[in-house]
Every structure is written in structure tokens, then in C-alpha cells.
Motif scaffolding. Structure first.
Motif: not given
Lengths: 139, 216
Positions: B193, A8-9, B202, A5-6, B169-171, A95-96, A1-2, B167, B151-154, B199-200, B186
Motif C-alpha cells: 500500500k 502483520s501481513s 513475506f 511480519g507473519l 520476511n521483509r521490513f 485516491r482510492l 521479526m519473522i 521464506f 531489512l530481511t530475515a529468513g 510495510y511488512w 494506491h
């Protein structure tokens, strides 16, 4: 998951794909039989636009632009022997998409305000390229 | 007879006492944090200002969390559009420390959050339409709100004295945004967004811990 997330960000670019449209598609059908109707339109006048639209001699289907500055538009259809009016109401929501892709306008809540055709039906209340026609005129 | 009765009763009393000490739910400490990711983004990106503060209270293996952030963005589009968004967000939830033997120093956590954001936004845009002439759009939303779950992990690592680094990390999912026919937002402060269903996120945080009870 970590890790997901890293990663995808780091890849957060927007795509510019949009299925909204600013043109209204209208098809013609026969009122009594619901069959596709081939009509001969001399010209179409849109309120707010200087131009007169002249579709090809005979057609079953037309597309017309909507005015983004207003929330209602009047259309005047001139046929060989008769003239018909149609007035539509709608909302525009901007919408932008992203700074790179720019702004899109969603035309929504399409409703018929007034008409003198035999019947008019709204097929979809949001203007979308994928669902056409948006409007069906029966005469 | 009395001696036998005493022997039977004592073990029961000892077990009760031992359990009470082991599962202490008295708060151990209050950790106050600051998000370095948002601060870095504020420095690097001229159009974005994002500040986030956090607080957590340690109770046994659990961390009760509260996070508050401010967001201010100005985005200039290639089509000369200008979108501005400013607002704040609040998250609350609980984490569980997965390190059963080391609950006093380091934290490896999994958790959940409920988040709410309130913001104002505005879009200014102009173009020339070939048929209808100049089109000028100036739309805004005031006090619009959004809610979602996370959901968080870190991790939170004890660096020195009362300082921790970590840190999160968030879902982010189950987003609900107030409907608006004036302008489609937006950004959602704290979420990302607005057009994305999930969305993920951090955060990289520096934290200061205030002990709430003495170590034994």
C-alpha cells in the motif's frame, strides 16, 4: 521479526479515516484591526452551481463547496450595499482509500487568482477538516 | 644454522596457506527461486497477478541477491470506482548466513535490500454531486517510480538434491514515491500500500541451486 511480519501481513485491512474535505471554510475579519468581522450576506453565487447560498442573516464564518469537475471557481458575494468577487484556483487529486472505503478527492494547491475585497489570505493550501479556516477575507 | 632458519620459516608459510583455503570467496552456487506466495495470490484473488523470481549467489557466508517481480492489479471499489495498477520491481542486496558451520546446505539469514519499482496506474470513478451535477474522474500516472529499503530475515532449507525451500520476511522502510497531482497511487508493486510509510512483506520460495564449484 519473522513472527511480527507473519502476523502483520494477515491484518492488512485499511481504515476509512480521512481528514480531507470538499468544502472551503472562510472567515471574515476587519481589514484595519484584524478583529473578527460580523457580516450580513444576502447571497453567494458559485460558478457551475445553480443554487444561490443564503447564509444566516449575520455571520463571521461560512463554508462553501468546491466543484470537483474544474480547477478554478468564481464566487460572487452579495452584501447589503455592495458585491464582491473572488476567484480561486486549486487541484483535485483522487485516491482510492481501499475497495471498501472508496475514493476520496484531495483539494490542494489552493491559490487566489482574483478578488476585489480589501485583502484575502490563504491559511492552508490543502482542504482539511482539522485546519480551519482555509481562507480569511479582510474588508 | 640452516636447520633453525627452516624451522622458523615453515610455520609462517603453513598459516598463510591455511587462511587462503578457509576464507574462499569463490562463488559456491547460484540459486534460482520462484515466489509461491505471489503465485498463490494470483490464483486466489482474481484482481491480482503477482510473479516474483529471485537469484542469489553464495560467496563464503554471504548471499548476493537479485529479485525481479511483475505486478498487475485491478481493484473495484464499493463506490463503483475501478483502480488498475501494473508495473515491475527490482531488488538488490546482500544477506549473511548466520549458520557458521553449515554454509553448504541450510541458510538462516539476515540482510538488506535496495528496491525500485516502476509502474502505471489509473483510477476511474463517477458520482452524482447534488450541487455540481455528474462528476466523472479518469486519472492516470505513467511510468511513475518508487524506491525503498528493506531489512530481511529468513531461512533456506535444503530439501533434496538441488532443491531448496525457504521464506523471506521483509521490513520495508524509507519509501520515496514520485509526486503526482493527477492521481495518488494506491499500490506500489513490490512494496504494498502506497499510503503506508513502512510495510511488512513475506515470500515463500522454492529454489533450484546450480553448483558453481565442486565440493572438496
Amino acid at each position: 521479526m519473522i513472527l511480527i511480519g507473519l502476523l502483520s501481513s494477515c491484518f492488512d485491512d485499511a481504515d476509512c479515516i480521512s481528514t480531507t474535505t470538499d468544502v472551503l471554510s472562510i472567515s471574515f475579519r476587519k481589514y484595519e484591526t484584524n478583529e473578527v468581522d460580523t457580516v450580513e450576506i444576502v447571497g453567494i453565487t458559485l460558478a457551475g452551481a445553480d443554487s444561490v447560498f443564503n447564509p444566516k442573516d449575520t455571520t463571521t464564518f461560512i463554508i462553501l463547496p468546491l466543484d470537483p469537475n474544474v480547477s478554478s471557481i468564481s464566487m460572487s458575494f452579495s452584501f447589503e450595499t455592495v458585491q464582491h468577487e473572488l476567484q480561486l484556483d486549486y487541484t483535485t487529486t483522487p485516491r482510492l482509500i481501499s475497495p471498501d472505503c472508496g475514493v476520496e478527492l484531495l483539494y490542494d494547491n489552493l491559490t487566489i487568482n482574483n478578488y476585489d475585497f480589501d485583502s484575502v489570505a490563504v491559511k492552508t493550501r490543502s482542504l482539511n477538516e482539522e485546519i480551519i479556516p482555509h481562507l480569511v477575507i479582510y474588508q | 644454522m640452516n636447520s633453525y632458519a627452516q624451522e622458523k620459516a615453515d610455520p609462517v608459510r603453513k598459516v598463510d596457506k591455511a587462511d587462503t583455503v578457509k576464507l574462499s570467496f569463490i562463488p559456491k552456487g547460484l540459486r534460482l527461486g520462484f515466489d509461491l506466495m505471489g503465485a498463490t495470490r494470483t490464483v486466489i484473488d482474481n484482481g491480482i497477478k503477482e510473479l516474483e523470481f529471485s537469484a542469489d549467489v553464495e560467496i563464503h557466508r554471504y548471499l548476493i541477491n537479485l529479485e525481479y517481480g511483475k505486478f498487475d492489479a485491478t481493484r473495484k471499489g464499493n463506490d463503483n470506482s475501478i483502480y488498475t495498477n501494473n508495473g515491475s520491481y527490482l531488488r538488490g542486496g546482500i544477506d549473511i548466513n548466520m549458520l557458521k558451520k553449515d554454509t553448504e546446505t541450510n541458510v538462516l539469514f539476515l540482510g538488506v535490500r535496495y528496491a525500485k519499482s516502476t509502474f502505471d496506474d489509473q483510477l476511474q470513478y463517477g458520482q452524482t454531486n447534488a450541487l455540481f451535477g455528474d462528476v466523472s474522474i479518469d486519472r492516470s500516472n505513467t511510468n511513475i517510480s518508487a524506491r525503498w529499503l528493506e531489512l530481511t530475515a529468513g531461512i533456506k532449507l535444503h530439501i533434496t538434491s538441488n532443491i531448496w525451500l525457504g521464506f523471506t520476511n521483509r521490513f520495508k522502510f524509507a519509501k520515496k514515491l514520485d509526486e503526482s497531482t493527477s492521481l495518488t497511487p494506491h499500490d506500489i508493486p513490490g512494496y504494498g500500500k502506497a499510503g503506508k510509510d513502512n510495510y511488512w512483506g513475506f515470500n515463500y520460495q522454492i529454489m533450484y541451486r546450480i553448483p558453481l564449484r565442486d565440493k572438496k
